[in-house]
Scaffold this active site. Structure first.
Site, mmCIF file in Angstrom:
data_model
loop_
_atom_site.group_PDB
_atom_site.id
_atom_site.type_symbol
_atom_site.label_atom_id
_atom_site.label_comp_id
_atom_site.label_asym_id
_atom_site.label_seq_id
_atom_site.Cartn_x
_atom_site.Cartn_y
_atom_site.Cartn_z
ATOM 1 N N LYS A 1 40.376 35.845 42.042
ATOM 2 C CA LYS A 1 38.966 35.585 42.341
ATOM 3 C C LYS A 1 38.105 36.808 42.037
ATOM 4 C CE LYS A 1 35.185 33.905 44.150
ATOM 5 N NZ LYS A 1 34.386 32.879 43.449
ATOM 6 N N CYS B 1 28.609 36.762 45.184
ATOM 7 C CA CYS B 1 29.893 36.953 44.489
ATOM 8 C C CYS B 1 29.866 38.092 43.487
ATOM 9 C CB CYS B 1 30.304 35.657 43.808
ATOM 10 S SG CYS B 1 30.774 34.333 44.942
#
Length: 411
Positions: free
Chosen positions: A210, A264
């Site tokens: 991720k 993010c």
């Protein structure tokens, strides 16, 4: 696995809860914000996401999704809480720890706990340690592969704001269980609603996967942002430059912007840097380039302001990307704050996707204006986020107004 709890009803947790409720599972969404719970309980979303209001109306209306501030017994606990960073860009897992404390009293043998929050490498192991400490009567699985009474896995979200409902279902998932049985059960759970393929690995690889995805994006955006600064110094149109360069069959340069925002891409690379500070040289540099871009934008707008006596500057767009209401880590907000603090002129803000400005801007005396009034009143119009509502304003401008386009709106 019919009773599901989703902890954290934000941009990822709420759509996830709604999608799994629509798949036939019984879901309770848990959040500490009472206003959020009240809004969801009325069948409405507290965030802007296409199609989410309609889905919530359906699943809340038929009782498959409930929202609550209290945790209750479930078969599966999905943790989707924020993971910000602390001073020095170190990851802060306080919300994950709080979620662990909330669910610990309700855990029973056979439960599956899935961490979806973007996290530093080792976070799933840390979650296991917190749960083990809180529930000494339960045998929590170990990273060495020994099974326990409960199961833990890491499965990061992979969704794009504006397309979350589709991507929660269609995108492939990477599932990293603490043990093989944990991975197996997590795959079974996601198969209730996910049509994409579930790829099984260990928790540490899934965590770094991720972080790597978002760091890849950050590095490539940094290249585009650096090109925009170089081009401006050399008197070159960066958008023409990129368009021509991308005619090469193996080149695909991204578009530059005001900087990089969102929870993010603007945050996750620092988790890698924190875990491997000497090794993550390109990742660190990319973060620094993108973090510095708003300062460059401020300088360009301030230079335009020198041609006016106390100009009115319209800052168009606060969200970190077009057509969403997400202001998290937005570089556009940093530009507005910088212009206000430097007293460049009278600052007008226009963000059509929010009803109220963030406190950091309100305390500076700034107010939110509609598109028409902001453009009409401004001497300098700075496009910071390329919202669809801003297209067409260039053709309606009166003579004498100056334009600074930081987001390629005019292209």
């Amino acid at each position: 696995m019919r009773h599901i709890s989703v902890l954290g009803l934000g941009y990822v947790g709420l759509p996830t809860a709604a999608v799994f409720a629509d798949s036939g599972l019984r879901v309770v969404g848990v959040d500490i914000d009472r206003k959020t719970i009240e809004t969801i309980s009325s069948g409405r979303a507290h965030i802007v996401e296409p199609g989410l209001d309609e889905l919530l109306k359906k699943v809340v209306g038929n009782g498959s999704l409930r929202a609550s501030t209290a945790v209750e017994e479930s078969d599966v606990f999905v943790i989707a809480v924020p993971t910000p960073f602390k001073e020095g860009n170190a990851p802060d897992l306080k919300h994950v720890k709080a979620a662990a404390s909330m669910i610990a009293p309700f855990l029973k043998r056979g439960n599956l706990i899935i961490l979806e929050s973007t996290s530093p490498v080792g976070a799933t192991e840390q979650l296991a340690a917190w749960l083990s400490e809180a529930r000494s009567d339960l045998n929590v699985p170990k990273i060495d592969g020994s099974e326990g009474d409960i199961y833990l896995a890491y499965c990061p979200e992979r969704v794009l704001p504006g397309k979350v409902l589709r991507e929660v279902v269609e995108n492939d998932r990477v599932i990293g269980g603490i043990t093989s049985k944990s991975s197996e059960l997590a795959v079974q759970f996601y198969n209730n609603a996910v049509k994409g393929q579930c790829h099984v690995t260990n928790s540490r690889t899934a965590e770094l996967c991720k972080l790597s995805e978002n760091s890849f994006r950050d590095v490539n955006i940094a290249f585009a942002n650096e090109l925009s600064i170089i081009s401006a110094k050399l008197g070159i149109d960066v958008y023409e430059l990129i368009a021509l360069t991308n005619r090469h069959p193996r080149v695909n340069i991204l578009q530059p912007g005001t900087g990089v925002g969102g929870h993010c891409i603007a945050v996750d690379p620092w988790f890698i840097v924190d875990g491997a500070p000497k090794e993550a040289r390109i990742i660190r540099t990319a973060r620094e380039v993108n973090d510095d871009k708003p300062k460059w934008v401020i300088d360009q707008i301030a230079a335009l302001a020198l041609g006016f006596d106390n100009p009115t500057v319209a800052c168009m767009g606060l969200a970190y990307k077009p057509n969403v209401d997400d202001l998290r880590e937005s570089p556009s907000i940093e530009v507005v704050k910088g212009l206000s603090d430097q007293d460049v002129g009278q600052i007008l803000v226009c963000e059509p996707f929010v009803s109220e400005l963030p406190e950091s801007l309100k305390k500076r005396g700034l107010k939110n204006h509609d598109v028409e009034s902001a453009v009409a009143s401004a001497d300098i119009i700075a496009f910071l986020t390329a919202h669809d509502q801003f297209h067409g304003t260039l053709q309606q401008l009166q003579p004498g107004k100056k334009i600074f386009d930081a987001c390629g709106l005019s292209r």
